[in-house]
Motif scaffolding. Structure first.
Motif, PDB file in Angstrom:
ATOM      1  N   PRO A 154      45.221  80.867   9.174  1.00 41.42           N
ATOM      2  CA  PRO A 154      44.673  80.835   9.468  1.00 41.42           C
ATOM      3  C   PRO A 154      44.653  78.670   9.094  1.00 41.42           C
ATOM      4  O   PRO A 154      45.193  78.179   8.733  1.00 41.42           O
ATOM      5  N   TYR A 195      43.388  75.506   8.855  1.00 39.42           N
ATOM      6  CA  TYR A 195      41.910  74.321   8.663  1.00 39.42           C
ATOM      7  C   TYR A 195      41.685  72.816   9.903  1.00 39.42           C
ATOM      8  O   TYR A 195      42.449  72.601  10.100  1.00 39.42           O
ATOM      9  N   PHE A 215      39.565  69.917  12.364  1.00 37.46           N
ATOM     10  CA  PHE A 215      39.053  69.292  11.564  1.00 37.46           C
ATOM     11  C   PHE A 215      38.366  68.260  12.820  1.00 37.46           C
ATOM     12  O   PHE A 215      38.953  68.728  14.289  1.00 37.46           O
ATOM     13  N   LYS A 243      34.292  70.012   9.676  1.00 33.73           N
ATOM     14  CA  LYS A 243      35.348  70.265   9.696  1.00 33.73           C
ATOM     15  C   LYS A 243      34.939  71.980   8.851  1.00 33.73           C
ATOM     16  O   LYS A 243      33.847  72.247   8.253  1.00 33.73           O
ATOM     17  N   THR A 257      36.440  75.136   6.748  1.00 37.16           N
ATOM     18  CA  THR A 257      37.470  75.539   5.980  1.00 37.16           C
ATOM     19  C   THR A 257      37.485  77.081   6.130  1.00 37.16           C
ATOM     20  O   THR A 257      37.556  77.627   4.537  1.00 37.16           O
ATOM     21  N   ASN A 264      45.148  70.869  10.772  1.00 39.55           N
ATOM     22  CA  ASN A 264      45.955  70.817   8.956  1.00 39.55           C
ATOM     23  C   ASN A 264      47.367  71.316   9.737  1.00 39.55           C
ATOM     24  O   ASN A 264      47.154  72.629   9.819  1.00 39.55           O
ATOM     25  N   SER A 306      49.800  72.377   7.802  1.00 38.85           N
ATOM     26  CA  SER A 306      50.627  73.873   6.603  1.00 38.85           C
ATOM     27  C   SER A 306      50.111  73.506   5.239  1.00 38.85           C
ATOM     28  O   SER A 306      49.043  73.006   5.525  1.00 38.85           O
ATOM     29  N   SER A 307      50.305  74.347   4.702  1.00 36.65           N
ATOM     30  CA  SER A 307      49.886  74.687   3.108  1.00 36.65           C
ATOM     31  C   SER A 307      50.395  73.977   2.597  1.00 36.65           C
ATOM     32  O   SER A 307      49.577  73.831   1.721  1.00 36.65           O
ATOM     33  N   ASN A 308      51.428  73.774   3.156  1.00 35.48           N
ATOM     34  CA  ASN A 308      51.734  72.690   1.405  1.00 35.48           C
ATOM     35  C   ASN A 308      51.748  71.235   1.971  1.00 35.48           C
ATOM     36  O   ASN A 308      52.348  70.289   0.745  1.00 35.48           O
ATOM     37  N   THR A 309      51.265  70.512   2.547  1.00 34.88           N
ATOM     38  CA  THR A 309      50.616  69.016   3.685  1.00 34.88           C
ATOM     39  C   THR A 309      49.841  68.903   3.455  1.00 34.88           C
ATOM     40  O   THR A 309      48.842  69.923   3.894  1.00 34.88           O
ATOM     41  N   GLY A 310      48.421  68.168   3.914  1.00 33.41           N
ATOM     42  CA  GLY A 310      47.636  67.487   4.033  1.00 33.41           C
ATOM     43  C   GLY A 310      47.585  66.853   5.334  1.00 33.41           C
ATOM     44  O   GLY A 310      47.044  66.518   5.574  1.00 33.41           O
ATOM     45  N   LYS A 311      48.721  66.814   5.849  1.00 31.63           N
ATOM     46  CA  LYS A 311      49.024  66.294   7.513  1.00 31.63           C
ATOM     47  C   LYS A 311      48.465  66.311   8.249  1.00 31.63           C
ATOM     48  O   LYS A 311      48.025  68.088   8.360  1.00 31.63           O
ATOM     49  N   LEU A 312      47.578  65.420   8.997  1.00 31.52           N
ATOM     50  CA  LEU A 312      46.872  66.438  10.546  1.00 31.52           C
ATOM     51  C   LEU A 312      47.627  66.003  11.156  1.00 31.52           C
ATOM     52  O   LEU A 312      48.427  64.506  12.000  1.00 31.52           O
ATOM     53  N   PHE A 345      47.392  65.838  15.543  1.00 37.28           N
ATOM     54  CA  PHE A 345      45.559  65.472  16.256  1.00 37.28           C
ATOM     55  C   PHE A 345      45.750  65.752  17.789  1.00 37.28           C
ATOM     56  O   PHE A 345      46.765  65.786  17.819  1.00 37.28           O
TER      57      PHE A 345
END
Lengths: 114, 115
Positions: free
Chosen positions: A30, A32, A34, A49, A51, A94, A96-102, A104
């Motif tokens: 699933p 996220y 933006f 966004k 979520t 986003n 992955s669930s392990n990072t916040g990197k986007l 684009f």
């Protein structure tokens, strides 16, 4: 791997017309999602966004986007374009669930004609 | 309140020189990110910092690129022996916390031109 595709690098609408900017994503989990806007010589500003709280997301400046899992889409819309909406728009997911990197999309330049 | 600030706003350098780009995140934000925006590649993730954890450097394009974050606040991105393909806008972002749903707030960027 997750990715984002924005259909149409340039979109032109008349002032007062509907704005529709397309974004499709690929994700094994699933996502996220933006939407950011970038005005000339400025950084990115968050429009809205997703979520997972609601599939229809309302953002700033009258924009909204609907998450459609069956279509893997997150298109951005605005009922009536203003001249001030002319900018570049980026859809992002986003990573992955392990990072916040986007990750684009390539961006869509919106032109608004008087 | 103050947003993310970056300096310099523009930087012109000669091929082979080293450059340092600075980012001041929003006060209290624990996560900090660097992205690069170029005509050919679009917006690419470079590196991020989260608190005292080891940074995720997976997006750095070569070992000429490095970054540090001192005291959990200011960050510096260093490019050694610059090449013309390094010309781009370097964007910094910060967020309150680390997580998929967190909003990243972006600075205005540093435009780097390598001659």
């Amino acid at each position: 791997a997750q990715s984002v595709t924005q259909l149409g690098s340039h979109v032109s609408v008349s002032e007062g017309a509907l704005v529709l900017l397309r974004c499709n994503y690929s994700s094994s989990v699933p996502p996220y999602l933006f939407w950011y806007v970038q005005y000339p010589n400025q950084g990115l500003q968050l429009l809205l966004k997703y979520t997972s709280a609601a599939t229809l997301v309302k953002g700033i400046n009258g924009f909204e986007a609907e998450f459609k899992k069956s279509e893997t889409s997150f298109h951005l819309t605005k009922p009536s374009a203003h001249m001030s909406d002319a900018a570049e728009y980026f859809c992002a997911v986003n990573h992955s669930s392990n990072t916040g990197k986007l990750i684009f999309g390539q961006g869509t330049t919106l032109q608004v004609k008087p | 309140g103050a947003g993310v600030s970056q300096s310099p706003s523009n930087k012109v350098t000669e091929k082979g020189k080293d450059v340092e780009l600075r980012c001041d995140p929003i006060s209290g934000h624990t996560a900090l990110y660097w992205y690069r925006q170029s005509l050919g590649q679009g917006l690419e993730f470079l590196i991020y910092f989260q608190g005292n954890s080891a940074p995720d450097k997976s997006g750095l394009p070569s070992d000429r690129f490095s970054a540090e974050r001192t005291g959990g606040s200011v960050s510096t991105l260093t490019i050694q022996r610059t090449q013309q393909e390094d010309s781009a806008v370097y964007l910094c972002a910060s967020s309150w916390a680390f997580g998929q749903e967190e909003t990243q707030y972006f600075g205005p960027g540093t435009r780097l031109l390598v001659l």
